[in-house]
Design a protein around this motif. Structure first.
Motif, PDB file in Angstrom:
ATOM      1  N   ARG A 207      11.630  23.350  26.226  1.00  0.00           N
ATOM      2  CA  ARG A 207      10.420  23.009  26.688  1.00  0.00           C
ATOM      3  C   ARG A 207       9.757  24.406  27.066  1.00  0.00           C
ATOM      4  N   GLU A 208      10.435  25.366  27.629  1.00  0.00           N
ATOM      5  CA  GLU A 208      10.121  26.495  28.260  1.00  0.00           C
ATOM      6  C   GLU A 208      10.135  27.743  27.270  1.00  0.00           C
ATOM      7  N   TYR A 209      10.863  27.957  26.366  1.00  0.00           N
ATOM      8  CA  TYR A 209      11.522  29.010  25.301  1.00  0.00           C
ATOM      9  C   TYR A 209      10.772  28.632  24.038  1.00  0.00           C
ATOM     10  N   ASP A 210      10.514  29.722  23.354  1.00  0.00           N
ATOM     11  CA  ASP A 210       9.997  29.655  21.855  1.00  0.00           C
ATOM     12  C   ASP A 210      11.312  29.568  21.243  1.00  0.00           C
ATOM     13  N   LEU A 211      11.677  28.527  21.128  1.00  0.00           N
ATOM     14  CA  LEU A 211      13.018  28.328  20.528  1.00  0.00           C
ATOM     15  C   LEU A 211      13.339  26.906  20.041  1.00  0.00           C
ATOM     16  N   ALA A 212      13.893  26.787  18.809  1.00  0.00           N
ATOM     17  CA  ALA A 212      14.396  25.842  18.087  1.00  0.00           C
ATOM     18  C   ALA A 212      15.879  25.335  18.271  1.00  0.00           C
ATOM     19  N   ILE A 213      16.101  24.229  18.206  1.00  0.00           N
ATOM     20  CA  ILE A 213      17.583  23.867  18.725  1.00  0.00           C
ATOM     21  C   ILE A 213      18.200  22.749  17.765  1.00  0.00           C
ATOM     22  N   ILE A 214      19.341  23.075  17.227  1.00  0.00           N
ATOM     23  CA  ILE A 214      20.119  22.036  16.649  1.00  0.00           C
ATOM     24  C   ILE A 214      21.270  21.854  17.053  1.00  0.00           C
TER      25      ILE A 214
END
Length: 264
Positions: A207-214
């Motif tokens: 929610r807070e970072y420009d980040l995709a998570i797998i």
């Protein structure tokens, strides 16, 4: 039309829907990934779009190819297909930065390495004993604080609990501000409280970072609770969508044979 072709058409339709509702600043496109080891086909025509601001969970039975897919994304094994990273804000392609948290990290008992030493050795190739500066110490402690691990900075790595170690590894994996964070069974062997905290931190990260998570996980309760998107894999993608769409599908029940998670 066989089942694989039907699944492929369904996936392409889903990808178009995702692109029209793209969130965040970038998108990772996994195009036609296939892996063959010897004569055995491990993965076949895997297509997936991963958007920042989302937790995408990959589930499937043992032997479905989940770890193989992660290795292909990380570039650790030869594969067919391509992986593209597009910065939507600037509409350009550039190198993809990946952070990775493994399932296990083998640390010998009585190893004197502290959390500070472990993180510092990742920051620079300079030997750790050259980096005992207040500036570096504070930088590492600040990074650990994001993951509620700053009090562990002077603790020996071999004395960390499973949950503490995973939070330290998360700190390391995100230090260089990756575009994609890959979590491979990250809470295996961690107690209930540690799992809860871990997933709460992951939820905050997306929610807070420009980040995709797998995330690859067998913890279906947590997958259902925290995932924005779920991919059911069996050498190819056989079902994908929201957690409810996947968990309530016939494909899910055919794969796992019964209801394997608890209702909230």
């Amino acid at each position: 039309m066989n089942q694989i072709e039907k699944n492929s058409m369904e996936c392409q339709t889903r990808h178009k829907e995702l692109e029209s509702n793209a969130c965040g600043l970038h998108c990772i496109k996994i195009n036609h990934i296939g892996v063959t080891l010897g004569k055995e086909n491990i993965l076949n025509d895997v297509n997936l779009h991963i958007h920042c601001g989302r937790l995408t969970s990959i589930i499937g039975k043992n032997g479905a190819g989940k770890s193989t897919l992660l290795k292909a994304i990380l570039g650790e094994i030869p594969h067919e297909g391509t992986i593209e990273f597009k910065d939507i804000k600037n509409n350009v392609y550039r190198d993809l930065k990946i952070g990775y948290v493994p399932q296990h990290l083998n640390i010998a008992k009585n190893t004197p390495t502290s959390v500070y030493d472990l993180v510092a050795s990742y920051i620079s190739k300079v030997p750790v004993f050259f980096m005992k500066s207040k500036k570096t110490y504070l930088k590492i402690k600040e990074q650990l604080k994001i993951f509620e691990a700053d009090e562990l900075i002077d603790k020996a790595v071999c004395d960390l609990s499973g949950g503490e170690l995973q939070r330290v590894l998360l700190s390391i994996a995100t230090m260089n501000e990756p575009n994609l964070l890959i979590l491979d069974e990250p809470v295996s062997g961690i107690d209930q409280n540690g799992m809860e905290l871990f997933y709460q931190i992951i939820d905050r990260l997306k929610r807070e970072y420009d980040l995709a998570i797998i995330l690859v996980s067998h913890d279906l309760n947590y997958v259902k609770q925290y995932s924005d998107y779920v991919v059911l894999l069996d050498k190819t993608i056989i079902k994908e969508g929201t957690a409810d769409e996947v968990f309530q599908s016939n494909t899910f029940y055919k794969t796992f044979g019964k209801l394997v998670y608890m209702e909230e």
